[in-house]
Design a protein around this motif. Structure first.
Motif, PDB file in Angstrom:
ATOM      1  N   GLY A 224       0.817  -1.208   0.000  1.00  0.00           N
ATOM      2  CA  GLY A 224       0.000   0.000   0.000  1.00  0.00           C
ATOM      3  C   GLY A 224       0.851   1.259   0.000  1.00  0.00           C
ATOM      4  N   TRP A 225       1.959   1.211   0.728  1.00  0.00           N
ATOM      5  CA  TRP A 225       2.877   2.357   0.787  1.00  0.00           C
ATOM      6  C   TRP A 225       3.498   2.610  -0.585  1.00  0.00           C
ATOM      7  N   TYR A 226       3.907   1.526  -1.261  1.00  0.00           N
ATOM      8  CA  TYR A 226       4.451   1.665  -2.614  1.00  0.00           C
ATOM      9  C   TYR A 226       3.407   2.261  -3.557  1.00  0.00           C
ATOM     10  N   ALA A 227       2.167   1.796  -3.435  1.00  0.00           N
ATOM     11  CA  ALA A 227       1.114   2.248  -4.346  1.00  0.00           C
ATOM     12  C   ALA A 227       0.826   3.739  -4.203  1.00  0.00           C
ATOM     13  N   GLU A 228       1.117   4.306  -3.045  1.00  0.00           N
ATOM     14  CA  GLU A 228       0.916   5.741  -2.855  1.00  0.00           C
ATOM     15  C   GLU A 228       1.984   6.558  -3.574  1.00  0.00           C
ATOM     16  N   ARG A 229       3.143   5.955  -3.832  1.00  0.00           N
ATOM     17  CA  ARG A 229       4.299   6.704  -4.312  1.00  0.00           C
ATOM     18  C   ARG A 229       4.798   6.315  -5.689  1.00  0.00           C
ATOM     19  N   VAL A 230       4.560   5.076  -6.084  1.00  0.00           N
ATOM     20  CA  VAL A 230       5.186   4.513  -7.283  1.00  0.00           C
ATOM     21  C   VAL A 230       4.172   4.422  -8.421  1.00  0.00           C
ATOM     22  N   LEU A 231       4.456   5.091  -9.513  1.00  0.00           N
ATOM     23  CA  LEU A 231       3.524   5.147 -10.639  1.00  0.00           C
ATOM     24  C   LEU A 231       3.098   3.765 -11.115  1.00  0.00           C
ATOM     25  N   LEU A 232       4.053   2.896 -11.391  1.00  0.00           N
ATOM     26  CA  LEU A 232       3.726   1.603 -11.987  1.00  0.00           C
ATOM     27  C   LEU A 232       2.886   0.718 -11.075  1.00  0.00           C
ATOM     28  N   GLU A 233       2.929   0.987  -9.761  1.00  0.00           N
ATOM     29  CA  GLU A 233       2.169   0.175  -8.804  1.00  0.00           C
ATOM     30  C   GLU A 233       0.787   0.748  -8.520  1.00  0.00           C
ATOM     31  N   GLN A 234       0.514   1.944  -8.997  1.00  0.00           N
ATOM     32  CA  GLN A 234      -0.773   2.579  -8.716  1.00  0.00           C
ATOM     33  C   GLN A 234      -1.867   2.040  -9.625  1.00  0.00           C
ATOM     34  N   GLY A 235      -3.095   2.030  -9.108  1.00  0.00           N
ATOM     35  CA  GLY A 235      -4.233   1.664  -9.936  1.00  0.00           C
ATOM     36  C   GLY A 235      -4.556   2.811 -10.880  1.00  0.00           C
ATOM     37  N   LEU A 236      -4.627   2.536 -12.170  1.00  0.00           N
ATOM     38  CA  LEU A 236      -4.887   3.588 -13.146  1.00  0.00           C
ATOM     39  C   LEU A 236      -6.216   4.268 -12.840  1.00  0.00           C
ATOM     40  N   HIS A 237      -6.173   5.572 -12.631  1.00  0.00           N
ATOM     41  CA  HIS A 237      -7.355   6.376 -12.296  1.00  0.00           C
ATOM     42  C   HIS A 237      -8.059   5.856 -11.046  1.00  0.00           C
ATOM     43  N   GLY A 238      -7.283   5.230 -10.137  1.00  0.00           N
ATOM     44  CA  GLY A 238      -7.857   4.748  -8.890  1.00  0.00           C
ATOM     45  C   GLY A 238      -8.583   3.422  -8.994  1.00  0.00           C
ATOM     46  N   GLU A 239      -8.547   2.801 -10.163  1.00  0.00           N
ATOM     47  CA  GLU A 239      -9.217   1.512 -10.348  1.00  0.00           C
ATOM     48  C   GLU A 239      -8.265   0.367  -9.989  1.00  0.00           C
ATOM     49  N   LYS A 240      -8.740  -0.875 -10.141  1.00  0.00           N
ATOM     50  CA  LYS A 240      -7.945  -2.031  -9.731  1.00  0.00           C
ATOM     51  C   LYS A 240      -6.773  -2.316 -10.667  1.00  0.00           C
ATOM     52  N   THR A 241      -6.936  -2.016 -11.951  1.00  0.00           N
ATOM     53  CA  THR A 241      -5.869  -2.309 -12.913  1.00  0.00           C
ATOM     54  C   THR A 241      -4.683  -1.387 -12.684  1.00  0.00           C
ATOM     55  N   ALA A 242      -3.523  -1.979 -12.399  1.00  0.00           N
ATOM     56  CA  ALA A 242      -2.323  -1.183 -12.150  1.00  0.00           C
ATOM     57  C   ALA A 242      -1.839  -0.535 -13.444  1.00  0.00           C
ATOM     58  N   VAL A 243      -1.167   0.587 -13.298  1.00  0.00           N
ATOM     59  CA  VAL A 243      -0.621   1.282 -14.465  1.00  0.00           C
ATOM     60  C   VAL A 243       0.254   0.342 -15.287  1.00  0.00           C
ATOM     61  N   LYS A 244       1.074  -0.458 -14.613  1.00  0.00           N
ATOM     62  CA  LYS A 244       1.993  -1.351 -15.326  1.00  0.00           C
ATOM     63  C   LYS A 244       1.258  -2.404 -16.150  1.00  0.00           C
TER      64      LYS A 244
END
Length: 262
Positions: A224-244
């Motif tokens: 969760g901490w990574y997802a707050e900071r790391v682009l590739l780990e974030q959900g695209l537009h806040g959805e479940k699908t990660a940017v990567k």
């Protein structure tokens, strides 16, 4: 000599000087408009130097690009009122266009224009962040500029390899509002990761969680901490699908974000 109201108005229009200052300058210059303008300019620049220490966390951002290269320029001032001025927004776009074609050093060729704007707006105005991004061979760029009250306040440029145009644009939009700090987890300093993991372990212990579960719980919280900071780990537009996982097997090479008031 007597000076006309028409000449006073004309001088005020080009310098931003007050009526009495313009009249005094024209009188001292015997009606010579250019000499009066230079006189006011020198007086104004002296006052501008005195303003140079004032906070200037407002401003505007402009982006220029051609798909293979992009430029982002931030022009700073003291108030959002000045940042919305047509002359201000026009100048920052001119700066971005110049950086696109001439590189970061091109902003120096507009020093006189910046000084003139200082005289008109009477604020501490200076160039802030300047970015020039050149895509590697085979890669493409996408950009997004979020505007507020007619000025750019949030600029993003993303470089992709093997990523479709629409997918890359969606990543640029995501960056604008998610504001990630890093592209991948590997960019985060090891010491920062260790500090966070140690802090989360102490929190987990304090919550009375069973010791055999500590590592698993901390691992989950670190994700969760990574997802707050790391682009590739974030959900695209806040959805479940990660940017990567949203870029069709391609890769995001880098991103740049420039903000006003951040």
């Amino acid at each position: 000599m007597a000076v006309s109201a028409k000449d006073v108005k004309a001088l005020r229009d080009v310098t931003g000087a007050g009526m009495m200052d313009a009249k005094k300058a024209l009188t001292a210059a015997d009606g010579d408009m250019e000499a009066a303008r230079q006189m006011l300019r020198e007086q104004g620049l002296a006052k501008a130097d005195a303003r140079s220490g004032r906070d200037n966390d407002q401003g505007a951002i402009a982006v220029a690009g051609d798909g293979r290269a992009a430029a982002v320029v931030q022009l700073k001032c003291e108030t959002d009122f000045s940042a919305k001025n047509a002359g201000f927004t026009s100048l920052v776009q001119t700066l971005a266009d110049s950086v696109l074609s001439g590189g970061p050093g091109a902003v120096d060729t507009h020093a006189a224009g910046i000084e003139d704007l200082k005289l008109v707006l009477k604020e501490n105005i200076e160039v802030g962040v300047v970015e020039h991004i050149q895509a590697d061979d085979g890669n493409v760029l996408d950009s997004y500029l979020h505007r507020q009250d007619g000025r750019g306040v949030n600029a993003v440029v993303v470089e992709g390899s093997g990523v479709g145009a629409e997918a890359l644009h969606q990543v640029a939009l995501h960056v604008a509002f998610a504001k990630p700090q890093f592209l991948s987890a590997s960019e985060i300093p090891a010491a920062e990761i260790e500090r966070e993991r140690a802090a989360l372990l102490e929190i987990t212990k304090a919550e009375g969680k069973p010791e055999p579960a500590w590592d698993k719980i901390v691992d989950g919280r670190m994700r969760g901490w990574y997802a707050e900071r790391v682009l590739l780990e974030q959900g695209l537009h806040g959805e479940k699908t990660a940017v990567k996982d949203s870029i069709g097997g391609g890769s995001i090479v880098r991103f740049v974000q420039v903000l006003i008031g951040d």
